[in-house]
Design a protein around this motif. Structure first.
Motif, mmCIF file in Angstrom:
data_model
loop_
_atom_site.group_PDB
_atom_site.id
_atom_site.type_symbol
_atom_site.label_atom_id
_atom_site.label_comp_id
_atom_site.label_asym_id
_atom_site.label_seq_id
_atom_site.Cartn_x
_atom_site.Cartn_y
_atom_site.Cartn_z
ATOM 1 N N PRO A 323 0.817 -1.230 0.000
ATOM 2 C CA PRO A 323 0.000 0.000 0.000
ATOM 3 C C PRO A 323 0.841 1.265 0.000
ATOM 4 C CG PRO A 323 -0.156 -1.168 2.107
ATOM 5 C CD PRO A 323 0.526 -2.086 1.162
ATOM 6 N N ALA A 324 2.015 1.220 0.646
ATOM 7 C CA ALA A 324 2.873 2.409 0.655
ATOM 8 C C ALA A 324 3.345 2.745 -0.756
ATOM 9 C CB ALA A 324 4.069 2.178 1.576
ATOM 10 N N LEU A 325 3.783 1.734 -1.507
ATOM 11 C CA LEU A 325 4.262 1.965 -2.870
ATOM 12 C C LEU A 325 3.127 2.373 -3.798
ATOM 13 C CD1 LEU A 325 6.786 -1.002 -3.145
ATOM 14 C CD2 LEU A 325 7.369 1.416 -3.408
ATOM 15 N N ILE A 326 1.980 1.686 -3.677
ATOM 16 C CA ILE A 326 0.839 2.029 -4.528
ATOM 17 C C ILE A 326 0.369 3.451 -4.234
ATOM 18 C CG2 ILE A 326 -1.583 1.494 -5.002
ATOM 19 C CD1 ILE A 326 -0.845 -1.474 -4.547
ATOM 20 N N GLY A 327 0.377 3.824 -2.951
ATOM 21 C CA GLY A 327 0.005 5.193 -2.589
ATOM 22 C C GLY A 327 0.938 6.223 -3.192
ATOM 23 N N ARG A 328 2.248 5.932 -3.166
ATOM 24 C CA ARG A 328 3.222 6.864 -3.741
ATOM 25 C C ARG A 328 3.046 6.985 -5.248
ATOM 26 N NH1 ARG A 328 7.461 8.399 -0.523
ATOM 27 N NH2 ARG A 328 8.812 8.786 -2.315
ATOM 28 N N ILE A 329 2.894 5.835 -5.913
ATOM 29 C CA ILE A 329 2.684 5.839 -7.368
ATOM 30 C C ILE A 329 1.420 6.632 -7.713
ATOM 31 C CG2 ILE A 329 1.994 4.361 -9.303
ATOM 32 C CD1 ILE A 329 4.898 4.044 -8.915
ATOM 33 N N SER A 330 0.347 6.399 -6.953
ATOM 34 C CA SER A 330 -0.921 7.078 -7.230
ATOM 35 C C SER A 330 -0.782 8.585 -7.061
ATOM 36 C CB SER A 330 -2.020 6.544 -6.302
ATOM 37 O OG SER A 330 -2.213 5.157 -6.482
ATOM 38 N N ARG A 331 -0.103 9.019 -5.993
ATOM 39 C CA ARG A 331 0.053 10.447 -5.753
ATOM 40 C C ARG A 331 0.872 11.105 -6.863
ATOM 41 N NH1 ARG A 331 -1.132 13.556 -1.780
ATOM 42 N NH2 ARG A 331 -1.463 11.879 -0.276
ATOM 43 N N ILE A 332 1.933 10.427 -7.290
ATOM 44 C CA ILE A 332 2.774 10.983 -8.349
ATOM 45 C C ILE A 332 1.997 11.053 -9.667
ATOM 46 C CG2 ILE A 332 4.835 10.558 -9.753
ATOM 47 C CD1 ILE A 332 6.030 9.250 -7.152
ATOM 48 N N ALA A 333 1.234 9.987 -9.957
ATOM 49 C CA ALA A 333 0.426 9.988 -11.177
ATOM 50 C C ALA A 333 -0.603 11.126 -11.147
ATOM 51 C CB ALA A 333 -0.262 8.637 -11.345
ATOM 52 N N LEU A 334 -1.207 11.357 -9.991
ATOM 53 C CA LEU A 334 -2.163 12.466 -9.863
ATOM 54 C C LEU A 334 -1.487 13.797 -10.152
ATOM 55 C CD1 LEU A 334 -4.202 11.463 -6.680
ATOM 56 C CD2 LEU A 334 -5.146 11.881 -8.959
ATOM 57 N N SER A 335 -0.255 13.963 -9.669
ATOM 58 C CA SER A 335 0.464 15.217 -9.908
ATOM 59 C C SER A 335 0.786 15.406 -11.380
ATOM 60 C CB SER A 335 1.752 15.252 -9.084
ATOM 61 O OG SER A 335 2.730 14.353 -9.604
ATOM 62 N N MET A 336 0.788 14.305 -12.131
ATOM 63 C CA MET A 336 1.041 14.375 -13.576
ATOM 64 C C MET A 336 -0.255 14.517 -14.366
ATOM 65 S SD MET A 336 3.963 11.437 -13.992
ATOM 66 C CE MET A 336 5.631 11.675 -13.352
ATOM 67 N N GLY A 337 -1.375 14.660 -13.654
ATOM 68 C CA GLY A 337 -2.659 14.847 -14.320
ATOM 69 C C GLY A 337 -3.372 13.565 -14.684
ATOM 70 N N ALA A 338 -3.035 12.460 -14.015
ATOM 71 C CA ALA A 338 -3.622 11.163 -14.356
ATOM 72 C C ALA A 338 -5.144 11.193 -14.251
ATOM 73 C CB ALA A 338 -3.065 10.079 -13.441
ATOM 74 N N GLU A 339 -5.800 10.618 -15.273
ATOM 75 C CA GLU A 339 -7.245 10.442 -15.250
ATOM 76 C C GLU A 339 -7.624 9.031 -14.814
ATOM 77 O OE1 GLU A 339 -9.462 12.752 -15.629
ATOM 78 O OE2 GLU A 339 -8.014 14.316 -16.152
ATOM 79 N N LYS A 340 -6.719 8.066 -15.056
ATOM 80 C CA LYS A 340 -7.032 6.676 -14.716
ATOM 81 C C LYS A 340 -5.753 5.900 -14.459
ATOM 82 C CE LYS A 340 -8.011 3.474 -17.799
ATOM 83 N NZ LYS A 340 -8.655 2.645 -18.846
ATOM 84 N N LEU A 341 -5.814 4.992 -13.480
ATOM 85 C CA LEU A 341 -4.774 3.989 -13.270
ATOM 86 C C LEU A 341 -5.385 2.619 -13.504
ATOM 87 C CD1 LEU A 341 -2.827 4.906 -9.981
ATOM 88 C CD2 LEU A 341 -2.081 5.223 -12.329
ATOM 89 N N GLU A 342 -4.698 1.778 -14.267
ATOM 90 C CA GLU A 342 -5.104 0.384 -14.399
ATOM 91 C C GLU A 342 -4.028 -0.492 -13.785
ATOM 92 O OE1 GLU A 342 -6.924 -1.452 -18.027
ATOM 93 O OE2 GLU A 342 -5.109 -2.687 -17.994
ATOM 94 N N PHE A 343 -4.428 -1.385 -12.900
ATOM 95 C CA PHE A 343 -3.521 -2.346 -12.283
ATOM 96 C C PHE A 343 -3.699 -3.671 -13.031
ATOM 97 C CE2 PHE A 343 -4.673 0.801 -9.176
ATOM 98 C CZ PHE A 343 -3.508 1.058 -8.474
#
Length: 389
Positions: A323-343
């Motif tokens: 969860p720590a890594l997924i949280g970091r990835i998600s936050r960084i993707a949001l800062s890049m303007g991410a509209e969607k993440l697919e796992f």
């Protein structure tokens, strides 16, 4: 209907037909994304630079009705001596076929016969050419846009493979989360992860731009060590790891490859990539002469991302690093303007990873299946009016 025959793809002409056939099958489907042609040719051994060792051969065939190719398949022998459950398994992949059950059955039989001749008892797939590359047949989620390196196919493929005598042995899932849900869940993911990892002085860092290739090989090494007990595991050869590191170096965004370190040792890593599917469709899978630049130019404008892997060394799986890594990835993707993440993908046999991602707010969006049967059982199916060359 014209009689059916199988030919090995060994000449320049048949190999060209093999590579071009998917475009004919998917001609009316605007969602379809072609494979990168140069990569497919390399994996099949059609051009130099094949990353698989010589002891892991790959053989390809085409099914014809008259002069028209109607299907294709390849088989490989990617042995995994470290995992006894895989010792007698060969693989089929690169499967594409018109809605022609007889052609599909004969293609599967041809692959089964070849695998059996190499001393292997079972045929499993689609794996193109092993679990480390493109895996499975899409069976649910046809309403979703195809993703980078995730199979997409007509909805009749499942029926073709079952009709050929294969049975589902594993389901693979894709889960997706959109921006609004990401924003609401990222704090909770990081809080849960940090609650555990904070006890152990875990340090996080991104890919080192100056040591890009060594960090990518480190990522692959962590992945291999963490997956040894995973269903279907096949180890990457040293040559494959080097080839993958080179290929990934062009695609990766440094901030989206995150490592977790304990006392200076990297114990976990997570990677997300921009979803290049739309770009690959625009260049028709052709990197040359200009496709390579069109694929990568302005990749920061891509707003959908695919989380490819979250890998943790066995002794650290209970440390809350996922969860720590997924949280970091998600936050960084949001800062890049991410509209969607697919796992994608997560195996049915890995409920811990599935639960972690689902608890983070993602929902299942696609299902892929892997099939298997004994070679002798598959060869018991007979067809009429066929010629195997």
């Amino acid at each position: 209907m014209n009689s059916l025959r199988i030919e090995p793809a060994v000449t320049w002409g048949t190999r060209r037909q093999f590579i071009n056939l998917p475009a004919q099958i998917h001609a009316r489907d605007s969602r379809w994304v072609p494979s990168l042609r140069c990569e497919e040719k390399r994996l099949l051994g059609f051009v130099p630079g094949h990353p698989l060792p010589k002891e892991k051969p790959v053989q390809a065939w085409l099914a014809f009705r008259g002069k028209q190719p109607v299907g294709r398949i390849a088989a490989s022998c990617c042995l995994a001596p470290q995992n006894p459950s895989n010792q007698a398994v060969g693989y089929f992949g690169f499967f594409e076929c018109f809605n022609d059950p007889e052609a599909a059955r004969l293609l599967v039989q041809t692959a089964a016969q070849w695998v059996g001749q190499h001393g292997l008892e079972y045929l499993r797939g689609p794996m193109s050419p092993s679990i480390n590359y493109s895996v499975g047949v899409l069976t649910n989620g046809f309403d979703r846009q195809p993703s980078f390196q995730i199979p997409y196919n007509p909805n009749y493929y499942e029926e073709l493979l079952v009709h050929a005598g294969l049975r589902s042995v594993q389901e693979l899932y894709a889960l997706e989360i959109f921006r609004d849900h990401m924003s609401r869940n990222v704090d909770r993911l990081e809080r849960v992860g940090n609650h555990f990892s904070g006890r152990h002085s875990v340090r996080f860092r991104q890919l080192n731009r100056k040591n890009r290739h060594s960090d990518l090989q480190l990522f692959l090494s962590i992945a291999q060590q963490s997956l040894m007990s995973h269903w279907g595991f096949v180890p990457l050869s040293e040559r494959e790891q080097k080839r993958l590191a080179i290929d990934m170096s062009w695609l990766v965004v440094p901030e989206l490859l995150q490592f977790a370190e304990v006392n200076g040792q990297v114990v976990a890593a997570a990677l997300a990539l921009p979803d290049y599917a739309d770009r690959i469709r625009e260049i028709d899978g052709k990197l040359f002469p200009t496709g390579f630049f069109r694929l990568l130019m302005g990749k920061q404008r891509i707003k959908n991302f695919r989380v490819v892997a979250t890998n943790i060394l066995p002794n650290f799986k209970r440390w809350g690093l996922a969860p720590a890594l997924i949280g970091r990835i998600s936050r960084i993707a949001l800062s890049m303007g991410a509209e969607k993440l697919e796992f994608s993908w997560i195996a049915q046999s890995n409920p811990l990873s599935f639960g972690t991602i689902e608890n983070g707010g993602a929902q299942r969006s696609k299902t892929l299946k892997v099939y298997e049967a004994a070679c002798a059982e598959l060869l018991a199916y007979t067809g009429n009016g066929t010629t195997v060359l």
